[in-house]
Design a protein around this motif. Sequence first.
Motif, PDB file in Angstrom:
ATOM      1  N   VAL A  74       0.838  -1.204   0.000  1.00  0.00           N
ATOM      2  CA  VAL A  74       0.000   0.000   0.000  1.00  0.00           C
ATOM      3  C   VAL A  74       0.873   1.254   0.000  1.00  0.00           C
ATOM      4  N   LYS A  75       1.864   1.289   0.875  1.00  0.00           N
ATOM      5  CA  LYS A  75       2.698   2.487   1.012  1.00  0.00           C
ATOM      6  C   LYS A  75       3.625   2.706  -0.184  1.00  0.00           C
ATOM      7  N   GLU A  76       4.254   1.631  -0.643  1.00  0.00           N
ATOM      8  CA  GLU A  76       5.299   1.762  -1.666  1.00  0.00           C
ATOM      9  C   GLU A  76       4.788   1.692  -3.095  1.00  0.00           C
ATOM     10  N   ARG A  77       3.616   1.123  -3.309  1.00  0.00           N
ATOM     11  CA  ARG A  77       3.105   0.979  -4.668  1.00  0.00           C
ATOM     12  C   ARG A  77       1.730   1.624  -4.821  1.00  0.00           C
ATOM     13  N   TRP A  78       0.767   1.171  -4.005  1.00  0.00           N
ATOM     14  CA  TRP A  78      -0.624   1.611  -4.162  1.00  0.00           C
ATOM     15  C   TRP A  78      -0.750   3.130  -4.071  1.00  0.00           C
ATOM     16  N   GLU A  79      -0.216   3.709  -3.018  1.00  0.00           N
ATOM     17  CA  GLU A  79      -0.360   5.160  -2.823  1.00  0.00           C
ATOM     18  C   GLU A  79       0.335   5.962  -3.914  1.00  0.00           C
ATOM     19  N   ARG A  84      -7.230   6.360  -8.434  1.00  0.00           N
ATOM     20  CA  ARG A  84      -8.460   6.358  -7.635  1.00  0.00           C
ATOM     21  C   ARG A  84      -8.949   4.929  -7.520  1.00  0.00           C
ATOM     22  N   PHE A  85      -9.768   4.687  -6.473  1.00  0.00           N
ATOM     23  CA  PHE A  85     -10.237   3.327  -6.235  1.00  0.00           C
ATOM     24  C   PHE A  85     -11.533   3.326  -5.440  1.00  0.00           C
TER      25      PHE A  85
END
Length: 94
Positions: A74-79, A84-85
């Motif tokens: 989540v921190k290193e890729r998703w954000e 948007r999601f």
Amino acid sequence: MVIFTLKHVPGSAEAEKFLADGRTILTSIPTVSNFGVYSQVSAKNDFDYGFSMDFASQADYDFYNEHPSHVAFVKERWELEVERFLEIDFQIKE
């Protein structure tokens, strides 16, 4: 389940890497089952991709949600890569 749009062009090498890495990283968490990666085909919404997974219990979901691999993804890729999601968490109604 989560549906999302990436900052990358759909079908690009960057988008495909994100999807593949998501599958590899998130399925490494022991409580994740039935993981799926999807491409949107409906004209009824404008998200491009989806991830889905099942959990045997709320405790298994909580374990996943707090797992270091999920937190790091989540921190290193998703954000950084998701534009948007919409997250949808279902529980079977018996």
